[in-house]
Structures are given as C-alpha cells and as structure tokens.
Scaffold this motif. Structure first.
Motif, mmCIF file in Angstrom:
data_model
loop_
_atom_site.group_PDB
_atom_site.id
_atom_site.type_symbol
_atom_site.label_atom_id
_atom_site.label_comp_id
_atom_site.label_asym_id
_atom_site.label_seq_id
_atom_site.Cartn_x
_atom_site.Cartn_y
_atom_site.Cartn_z
ATOM 1 N N CYS A 26 0.812 -1.223 0.000
ATOM 2 C CA CYS A 26 0.000 0.000 0.000
ATOM 3 C C CYS A 26 0.843 1.269 0.000
ATOM 4 C CB CYS A 26 -0.956 0.009 1.192
ATOM 5 S SG CYS A 26 -0.138 0.376 2.751
ATOM 6 N N GLY A 27 2.164 1.123 0.082
ATOM 7 C CA GLY A 27 3.029 2.291 0.017
ATOM 8 C C GLY A 27 3.145 3.075 1.316
ATOM 9 N N ALA A 28 2.585 2.571 2.407
ATOM 10 C CA ALA A 28 2.704 3.282 3.684
ATOM 11 C C ALA A 28 4.178 3.366 4.084
ATOM 12 C CB ALA A 28 1.901 2.561 4.761
ATOM 13 N N PRO A 29 4.605 4.509 4.651
ATOM 14 C CA PRO A 29 6.020 4.637 5.005
ATOM 15 C C PRO A 29 6.391 3.772 6.208
ATOM 16 C CG PRO A 29 4.798 6.596 5.683
ATOM 17 C CD PRO A 29 3.831 5.718 4.940
ATOM 18 N N ASP A 30 7.689 3.437 6.297
ATOM 19 C CA ASP A 30 8.281 2.737 7.447
ATOM 20 C C ASP A 30 7.562 1.430 7.824
ATOM 21 O OD1 ASP A 30 9.997 4.947 7.651
ATOM 22 O OD2 ASP A 30 8.466 6.037 8.799
ATOM 23 N N PRO A 31 7.557 0.464 6.924
ATOM 24 C CA PRO A 31 6.914 -0.820 7.273
ATOM 25 C C PRO A 31 7.612 -1.479 8.459
ATOM 26 C CG PRO A 31 8.110 -1.004 5.186
ATOM 27 C CD PRO A 31 8.111 0.437 5.548
ATOM 28 N N ASP A 32 6.813 -2.088 9.311
ATOM 29 C CA ASP A 32 7.302 -2.693 10.550
ATOM 30 C C ASP A 32 7.312 -4.214 10.495
ATOM 31 O OD1 ASP A 32 8.038 -0.825 12.280
ATOM 32 O OD2 ASP A 32 6.132 -0.649 13.343
ATOM 33 N N TRP A 33 6.676 -4.756 9.472
ATOM 34 C CA TRP A 33 6.499 -6.198 9.370
ATOM 35 C C TRP A 33 7.134 -6.712 8.089
ATOM 36 C CZ3 TRP A 33 3.738 -9.236 13.003
ATOM 37 C CH2 TRP A 33 3.244 -8.492 14.089
ATOM 38 N N ALA A 34 7.374 -8.021 8.044
ATOM 39 C CA ALA A 34 7.936 -8.609 6.824
ATOM 40 C C ALA A 34 7.371 -10.003 6.634
ATOM 41 C CB ALA A 34 9.454 -8.660 6.918
ATOM 42 N N SER A 35 7.136 -10.340 5.345
ATOM 43 C CA SER A 35 6.743 -11.712 5.026
ATOM 44 C C SER A 35 8.010 -12.482 4.669
ATOM 45 C CB SER A 35 5.766 -11.739 3.846
ATOM 46 O OG SER A 35 5.671 -13.073 3.364
ATOM 47 N N TYR A 36 8.345 -13.474 5.488
ATOM 48 C CA TYR A 36 9.595 -14.207 5.228
ATOM 49 C C TYR A 36 9.390 -15.347 4.248
ATOM 50 C CZ TYR A 36 7.702 -17.238 8.946
ATOM 51 O OH TYR A 36 6.898 -18.047 9.707
ATOM 52 N N LYS A 37 8.159 -15.466 3.702
ATOM 53 C CA LYS A 37 7.942 -16.431 2.612
ATOM 54 C C LYS A 37 7.991 -15.719 1.265
ATOM 55 C CE LYS A 37 5.318 -20.492 2.508
ATOM 56 N NZ LYS A 37 4.079 -21.259 2.773
ATOM 57 N N LEU A 38 7.550 -14.449 1.255
ATOM 58 C CA LEU A 38 7.527 -13.687 0.005
ATOM 59 C C LEU A 38 8.716 -12.738 -0.113
ATOM 60 C CD1 LEU A 38 3.720 -12.825 0.094
ATOM 61 C CD2 LEU A 38 4.824 -14.324 -1.581
ATOM 62 N N GLY A 39 9.343 -12.451 1.027
ATOM 63 C CA GLY A 39 10.492 -11.536 1.007
ATOM 64 C C GLY A 39 10.103 -10.079 0.873
ATOM 65 N N VAL A 40 8.921 -9.689 1.406
ATOM 66 C CA VAL A 40 8.496 -8.285 1.297
ATOM 67 C C VAL A 40 8.347 -7.646 2.680
ATOM 68 C CG1 VAL A 40 7.327 -8.444 -0.930
ATOM 69 C CG2 VAL A 40 6.040 -8.998 1.150
ATOM 70 N N SER A 61 7.127 -9.606 12.963
ATOM 71 C CA SER A 61 7.476 -8.212 13.241
ATOM 72 C C SER A 61 8.994 -8.054 13.138
ATOM 73 C CB SER A 61 6.995 -7.823 14.640
ATOM 74 O OG SER A 61 7.671 -6.658 15.061
ATOM 75 N N ILE A 62 9.422 -6.982 12.488
ATOM 76 C CA ILE A 62 10.864 -6.759 12.340
ATOM 77 C C ILE A 62 11.512 -6.533 13.709
ATOM 78 C CG2 ILE A 62 12.587 -5.151 11.445
ATOM 79 C CD1 ILE A 62 10.717 -4.566 9.138
ATOM 80 N N ARG A 63 10.841 -5.788 14.566
ATOM 81 C CA ARG A 63 11.427 -5.391 15.849
ATOM 82 C C ARG A 63 11.127 -6.357 16.987
ATOM 83 N NH1 ARG A 63 12.418 0.362 15.244
ATOM 84 N NH2 ARG A 63 11.605 0.872 13.191
ATOM 85 N N LEU A 64 9.935 -6.975 16.955
ATOM 86 C CA LEU A 64 9.502 -7.702 18.148
ATOM 87 C C LEU A 64 9.763 -9.205 18.085
ATOM 88 C CD1 LEU A 64 6.087 -5.864 18.655
ATOM 89 C CD2 LEU A 64 8.294 -5.344 19.718
ATOM 90 N N ASP A 65 9.857 -9.754 16.861
ATOM 91 C CA ASP A 65 10.032 -11.209 16.753
ATOM 92 C C ASP A 65 11.507 -11.575 16.606
ATOM 93 O OD1 ASP A 65 7.343 -12.022 16.929
ATOM 94 O OD2 ASP A 65 6.983 -11.382 14.862
ATOM 95 N N ASN A 66 11.791 -12.829 16.909
ATOM 96 C CA ASN A 66 13.140 -13.352 16.677
ATOM 97 C C ASN A 66 13.248 -13.840 15.238
ATOM 98 O OD1 ASN A 66 13.785 -12.868 19.290
ATOM 99 N ND2 ASN A 66 13.443 -14.986 19.968
ATOM 100 N N TRP A 67 14.362 -13.519 14.608
ATOM 101 C CA TRP A 67 14.586 -13.918 13.215
ATOM 102 C C TRP A 67 15.787 -14.848 13.123
ATOM 103 C CZ3 TRP A 67 12.131 -12.218 8.566
ATOM 104 C CH2 TRP A 67 11.041 -11.359 8.769
ATOM 105 N N GLU A 68 15.587 -16.004 12.475
ATOM 106 C CA GLU A 68 16.688 -16.923 12.273
ATOM 107 C C GLU A 68 17.574 -16.400 11.138
ATOM 108 O OE1 GLU A 68 13.470 -17.829 12.361
ATOM 109 O OE2 GLU A 68 13.410 -18.826 14.319
ATOM 110 N N ASP A 69 18.816 -16.830 11.139
ATOM 111 C CA ASP A 69 19.784 -16.341 10.145
ATOM 112 C C ASP A 69 19.311 -16.572 8.699
ATOM 113 O OD1 ASP A 69 21.302 -15.683 12.289
ATOM 114 O OD2 ASP A 69 22.782 -17.292 12.041
ATOM 115 N N ASP A 70 18.755 -17.780 8.432
ATOM 116 C CA ASP A 70 18.387 -18.086 7.037
ATOM 117 C C ASP A 70 17.221 -17.209 6.555
ATOM 118 O OD1 ASP A 70 16.830 -19.457 8.901
ATOM 119 O OD2 ASP A 70 16.278 -21.025 7.462
ATOM 120 N N LEU A 71 16.317 -16.844 7.474
ATOM 121 C CA LEU A 71 15.191 -15.971 7.076
ATOM 122 C C LEU A 71 15.681 -14.555 6.774
ATOM 123 C CD1 LEU A 71 12.305 -17.042 9.500
ATOM 124 C CD2 LEU A 71 12.902 -17.940 7.239
ATOM 125 N N VAL A 72 16.627 -14.086 7.578
ATOM 126 C CA VAL A 72 17.195 -12.749 7.344
ATOM 127 C C VAL A 72 17.933 -12.727 6.005
ATOM 128 C CG1 VAL A 72 18.880 -11.058 8.189
ATOM 129 C CG2 VAL A 72 17.338 -12.193 9.793
#
Ligand SMILES: [Zn+2]
Length: 390
Positions: A26-40, A61-72
C-alpha cells in the motif's frame, strides 16, 4: 552480540533501503512487518491480510520477533523490488493499485490478487477474461434497479449506462457495508447514484476494476492522443468534499434547506442531494475559474435570514450568487478551501471541446452539452450485486 540482536539490526538496515522503505502493498512509510515467505516488507495493516494467506505468506514483526539467520538472508536476497518484479509484472494499466488510506476491501483484494491468485505474474491468463478489454465489456451487462437484497435473475437489462460519465468509487461508510460501492452516471441531464455491494470482496473489486477497464478503453479513444499518466486520474473520480450545508433559493429570501453537497474537482461541479443516499441529484452548479467570474468568500452570519446554521459562505458565479450555511466553523473553512481549489484549477480540454461549448460552459448547466453527445460505448453488465435502497 546475540544473533537475534544482530539479525534485528540487519533487518532495520534493510528496511531503510529506498525500495523497502514503503509497504510493498500500500506504500505506507516505514513498514514494521515482513513476510519471510515472500520476502516483502509491509505495514501493520497489510500484514493482517498476509497473516490470512498462510499458504503463500508468513509474517513476523521486524522489531519484536526473533529472526533466524536463514530468514534474514532470504529477506536480504529478496525485498520489495524483487517481489514487485515478479508479482506485479503484468498489472494492467487500468487496474487500481491501492494506497495506504484506501478502504479495507481494496487493500485486502490487491494482496490476495498479487500473491494468492498470482494474477499479475504474467503466467496466468484469467485476468484478461475477468476484466476484459473495452471491446468485451461492450457485450457485458449491468443491472441497476435490483430490489434491495435480492439477486437479479432476469435476462433483461434494467438500465443502460453510458461509460462517458460513469464513475465507481468505494463508499463503505455511506453505503453502510464494508464492500459498498457507489456507481454514478448521467441519466438524461442529471447525475444518478447507484449504491451496490457484494458480500464477496473479490467480486466487488473485480467490478470496480471492470468499470475502470471500460473507462480506460473509452478515454483512450475519446481523448487520443492522451497518454496513460493523463488518463489514469480520470478512470476513478473521487469527490473533493461531501457533506451537509444549508442553501437558499435563487432569490435568496427562500427558507434555507439542508442538502447533501458533493464537490467534484475533475468535472468542476457541485451537486446537491436531499440525503447522502439519494438516487438523483436535485441540482448542480458548474464551477469555472476566477477569470470567468467565479469566486468564494466567507459570509457574515447576520445575512443568513432564517438559517439554523451560522457559518456562511458565498459562491459568486457570473449568473448567480449562492449562499451556503455550515453547522461548524471548521466545515465552513473546509468548504471554502475546497471551492478555492477547484476555482484555481485551469480549465482542461475535457471541460470544453470547442469555442462554442466553452461559451456555454460559463453558464451553470454547461456540462450537459457534453453529456448530450452520444457515447462511444454502452456499458451493460450482468451481476448478482445487491443494491442498497437509496
Ligand atoms: Zn500496507
């Protein structure tokens, strides 16, 4: 440093890159979330739809969740630009791309169309059939006058709507349904509203884009050689402002009556109705430029003669002055600002097509000159949309 700390820093750095700095959907500024299946990278609102599409998308959530190395690493290799090249490869010119503040059904269906149905990857042929070119749409049919909440079954079209002045715009609040669509067109010389909805979001958004598709096909011929960037703003016309004001008659001693006003900047007209859901306009005022004698100003309260509302404005036109009263001062200021915006716009070729018509245009009913001309296409659609009684 713990790996999840390091990964959060990498993600925060990724989302600052220009292609990721706005929500992929939707073009909203400063996205806080990410889809780690689609890469967006997406905003909170769009992440809600992604969460429903478990087969194709998974969000964190980019800030609140834990991210594994392969997803990053996956996010680093993909990102919004890579996904756009794949999932928005063949979006038709007429297809509406929702913005941050658009209604839920538009944003929700855009995300489903892109990733779940993969309508725009270029591998799926069904899209052309769903919306079709102007040629195919000439053959489809629209049914108005469908009794409220009944499915239309007859084979006979109840109305034939010209594409020339047709407009469809989502109005969930006005219609009182999250998928509420307002279709506006000209019947004889008056603006006619049709309020419809469909319980299925995909259906109603397809209808909305089908209206845009036939408008696009029509305008490409009517306004040739205009390019796409000139045509796009004309496919869907949103009102600049809507709301109640009180108005008096032409003599200005008639009692003030409350009316629902709609100001359209693209076709430079102010329409008024008895209520927001009225089918037929009560009247319309063409708004020209200052050079042609149009202006707007605040009206002193004491001149309002019997109005219940206190905040007045006067719109001066070559033939008549209109006095409108608003309930709130803020409304009065907003209306004045909106009128000033329309008056300041230059007249465009679609507002007149010859010197004779331009002369006509300076009177109030000028646009009817254009509407009286025969349209290129007749737009007939067949649907089981439900009509909201107006
Ligand atoms: Zn978004």
């Amino acid at each position: 440093m713990a790996s999840w700390d390091r990964n959060t820093i990498i993600l925060l750095d990724l989302v600052k890159q220009p292609e990721n700095a706005r929500c992929a959907d939707c073009g909203a500024p400063d996205p806080d979330w990410a889809s780690y299946k689609l890469g967006v990278f997406v905003c909170l609102n769009c992440s809600g739809t992604h969460r429903d599409l478990t087969d194709v998308s998974r969000v964190k959530s980019i800030r609140l969740d834990n991210w594994e190395d392969d997803l990053v690493e996956f996010m680093r290799r993909n990102g919004n630009a890579v996904a756009k090249a794949q999932y928005e490869k063949s979006v038709p010119a007429f297809y509406y791309r929702p913005q941050q503040h658009d209604c839920v059904v538009l944003r929700d269906q855009w995300i489903r169309a892109k990733y779940a149905r993969q309508e725009f990857t270029g591998k799926n042929g069904h899209l052309q059939k769903a919306y079709s070119s102007g040629k195919a749409c000439e053959k489809s049919t629209i049914l108005s006058n469908v009794p409220a909440c009944q499915t239309y079954t007859s084979k006979v079209a109840k109305a034939i709507i010209s594409v020339r002045n047709m407009n469809a715009v989502f109005q969930p609040e006005k219609v009182g349904h999250q998928n509420g669509l307002q279709i506006t067109y000209m019947t004889e010389d008056r603006t006619r509203n049709l309020f419809v909805y469909h319980e299925n979001g995909q259906e109603i958004v397809n209808w909305f884009n089908a209206v845009r598709a036939v408008r696009y096909a029509y305008l490409r011929k009517a306004l040739a050689p205009a390019n796409d960037s000139e045509l796009m703003p004309l496919l869907t016309t949103r009102s600049l402002k809507e709301g109640y004001m009180e108005k008096t008659g032409p003599m200005q001693w008639e009692p003030f009556k409350r009316r629902w006003f709609v100001l359209c900047s693209v076709d430079r007209k102010l329409l008024y109705f008895k209520t927001p859901m009225d089918a037929l306009e009560l009247g319309a005022v063409f708004i020209g430029t200052e050079a042609h004698g149009f202006s707007v100003r605040e009206t002193p309260t004491r001149g309002s003669r019997g109005s219940r509302w206190r905040y007045g404005l006067t719109m001066e036109t070559p033939d008549r002055n209109f006095i409108f009263m608003c309930e709130q001062e803020l409304e009065q200021r907003d209306w004045i600002k909106a009128f000033q915006q329309v008056i300041a716009q230059p007249l465009l070729p679609q507002h007149y097509s010859s010197k004779e018509e331009r002369r006509e245009e300076l009177s109030f009913m000028a646009w009817t000159v254009h509407c009286a001309q025969r349209p290129f296409f007749l737009f007939l659609v067949e649907a089981n949309m439900k009509r909201k009684k107006s």
